[in-house]
Design a protein around this motif. Sequence first.
Motif, short mmCIF file in Angstrom:
data_model
loop_
_atom_site.label_atom_id
_atom_site.label_comp_id
_atom_site.label_asym_id
_atom_site.label_seq_id
_atom_site.Cartn_x
_atom_site.Cartn_y
_atom_site.Cartn_z
N SER A 278 0.85 -1.20 0.00
CA SER A 278 0.00 0.00 0.00
C SER A 278 0.88 1.25 0.00
CB SER A 278 -0.91 0.01 1.23
OG SER A 278 -0.12 -0.01 2.41
N PRO A 279 0.46 2.30 -0.68
CA PRO A 279 1.27 3.53 -0.70
C PRO A 279 1.34 4.17 0.67
CG PRO A 279 -0.90 3.90 -1.69
CD PRO A 279 -0.78 2.43 -1.45
N VAL A 280 2.43 4.85 0.90
CA VAL A 280 2.61 5.52 2.19
C VAL A 280 1.57 6.63 2.36
CG1 VAL A 280 4.20 6.85 3.60
CG2 VAL A 280 5.05 4.97 2.19
N ILE A 281 1.34 7.40 1.30
CA ILE A 281 0.36 8.48 1.34
C ILE A 281 -0.88 8.02 0.62
CG2 ILE A 281 -0.11 10.88 0.71
CD1 ILE A 281 2.85 11.39 0.72
N PRO A 282 -2.02 7.89 1.32
CA PRO A 282 -3.24 7.45 0.64
C PRO A 282 -3.74 8.51 -0.33
CG PRO A 282 -3.71 8.12 2.90
CD PRO A 282 -2.21 8.13 2.74
N GLY A 283 -4.37 8.06 -1.41
CA GLY A 283 -4.90 8.99 -2.39
C GLY A 283 -3.81 9.69 -3.18
N PHE A 284 -2.74 8.96 -3.49
CA PHE A 284 -1.61 9.59 -4.19
C PHE A 284 -2.03 10.13 -5.55
CE2 PHE A 284 1.87 9.07 -7.29
CZ PHE A 284 2.75 10.01 -6.78
N GLY A 285 -2.81 9.35 -6.29
CA GLY A 285 -3.24 9.80 -7.61
C GLY A 285 -4.03 11.09 -7.56
N LEU A 286 -4.96 11.17 -6.60
CA LEU A 286 -5.79 12.37 -6.46
C LEU A 286 -4.94 13.58 -6.07
CD1 LEU A 286 -8.57 13.72 -6.39
CD2 LEU A 286 -8.77 12.99 -4.00
N THR A 287 -4.05 13.40 -5.09
CA THR A 287 -3.22 14.52 -4.65
C THR A 287 -2.23 14.95 -5.73
OG1 THR A 287 -1.72 12.94 -3.59
CG2 THR A 287 -3.42 13.93 -2.21
N LEU A 288 -1.69 13.98 -6.48
CA LEU A 288 -0.78 14.33 -7.57
C LEU A 288 -1.51 15.10 -8.66
CD1 LEU A 288 2.01 14.14 -8.89
CD2 LEU A 288 1.30 11.95 -9.89
N GLY A 289 -2.73 14.66 -8.99
CA GLY A 289 -3.50 15.38 -10.00
C GLY A 289 -3.84 16.80 -9.56
N TYR A 290 -4.19 16.94 -8.29
CA TYR A 290 -4.48 18.28 -7.77
C TYR A 290 -3.24 19.16 -7.81
CZ TYR A 290 -5.57 21.97 -4.41
OH TYR A 290 -5.75 23.18 -3.80
N TYR B 166 -2.97 22.53 -10.03
CA TYR B 166 -2.71 23.81 -9.37
C TYR B 166 -1.46 24.46 -9.94
CZ TYR B 166 -1.88 27.11 -5.56
OH TYR B 166 -1.66 28.26 -4.84
N LEU B 167 -0.42 23.66 -10.15
CA LEU B 167 0.82 24.20 -10.72
C LEU B 167 0.59 24.72 -12.14
CD1 LEU B 167 3.91 24.55 -10.39
CD2 LEU B 167 4.17 22.27 -11.37
N ALA B 168 -0.22 24.01 -12.91
CA ALA B 168 -0.49 24.45 -14.28
C ALA B 168 -1.27 25.76 -14.30
CB ALA B 168 -1.25 23.36 -15.03
N LEU B 169 -2.28 25.88 -13.45
CA LEU B 169 -3.12 27.08 -13.45
C LEU B 169 -2.36 28.30 -12.95
CD1 LEU B 169 -6.50 25.61 -12.11
CD2 LEU B 169 -6.01 26.42 -14.43
N ILE B 170 -1.52 28.11 -11.96
CA ILE B 170 -0.85 29.24 -11.32
C ILE B 170 0.46 29.61 -12.01
CG2 ILE B 170 0.09 30.11 -9.14
CD1 ILE B 170 -2.93 29.80 -9.17
N VAL B 171 1.20 28.61 -12.50
CA VAL B 171 2.55 28.87 -13.01
C VAL B 171 2.67 28.58 -14.50
CG1 VAL B 171 4.99 28.29 -12.76
CG2 VAL B 171 3.52 28.36 -10.74
N LEU B 172 2.36 27.35 -14.91
CA LEU B 172 2.70 26.91 -16.26
C LEU B 172 1.88 27.64 -17.33
CD1 LEU B 172 3.10 23.07 -15.68
CD2 LEU B 172 4.85 24.85 -15.70
#
Length: 270
Positions: free
Chosen positions: A6-18, A22-28
């Motif tokens: 099991s991943p150390v941080i639950p919901g890795f896919g959701l948090t990575l997508g967020y 966020y990085l794309a909207l604010i920076v990229l």
Amino acid sequence: MSHRTSPVIPGFGLTLGYTISYLALIVLIPLGAMLIYSLQMTAEQWWSLISSRQVLFSLKLSFGTALFAALLNGVLGTVLAWVLVRYRFPGRRIIDAMVDMPFALPTAVAGIALTSLYAPNGLIGSLFPFKIAYTPLGITLALVFVTLPFVVRTLQPVLADIPKEIEEAATCLGARPLQVFRHVLLPSLLPAWVTGFALAFARGVGEYGSVVFIAGNIPLKTEILPLLIVSKLDQYDYKGATGIGVLMLAVSFVLLLLINLLQRRLQPQN
């Protein structure tokens, strides 16, 4: 039989997508839009812009003063962080809180205050036989003021994690103060110092509010790149302003990349 871990941080896919969104909207996306807009300029227009005497001087002034201010804060910030961590004295908490003052104070207010103090007829500026305000020295002074907290706050936790017993043991073994600093403290402090330097340098390159007043904005003397961009916008030269912004972005990216590579090399090997 294989077992899935099991991943150390639950919901890795959701948090990575967020995070990516966020990085794309604010920076990229804003940076990408700026790059695309700058492509409307022809190669001749690009070369004419970046090779002009005014842009080259402002580029040298902005990056030169930011570099010098970051180096100066590297020394002053280290001393201040050392005093705040290693010593206990009356008023220490007040000084510690004042370190964050540039973060809370509007930069325009800081620029007006510094200009009134260091102008030729100001309270402090009148004491010197040379001009401070409306010179590169005044620009450097403003950048030192606004970037000092980056170095102090980066070094403080590292200094707090270094036990005093290590220094005392080195001293008992016959090491001199300079040897203790070089061989005991410096290896631990250097990566954090480089990080604080990079943050101060990056903030100084793009600083506008605190510099615009004390600089005097004299072309080919005290005109910084952010002010030159604003001047282009006031003249409705959006392509020129975007081109200068892309130039700043490219130079800053290269310098910060080199600093990050240096920081990685300075990290202690496990």
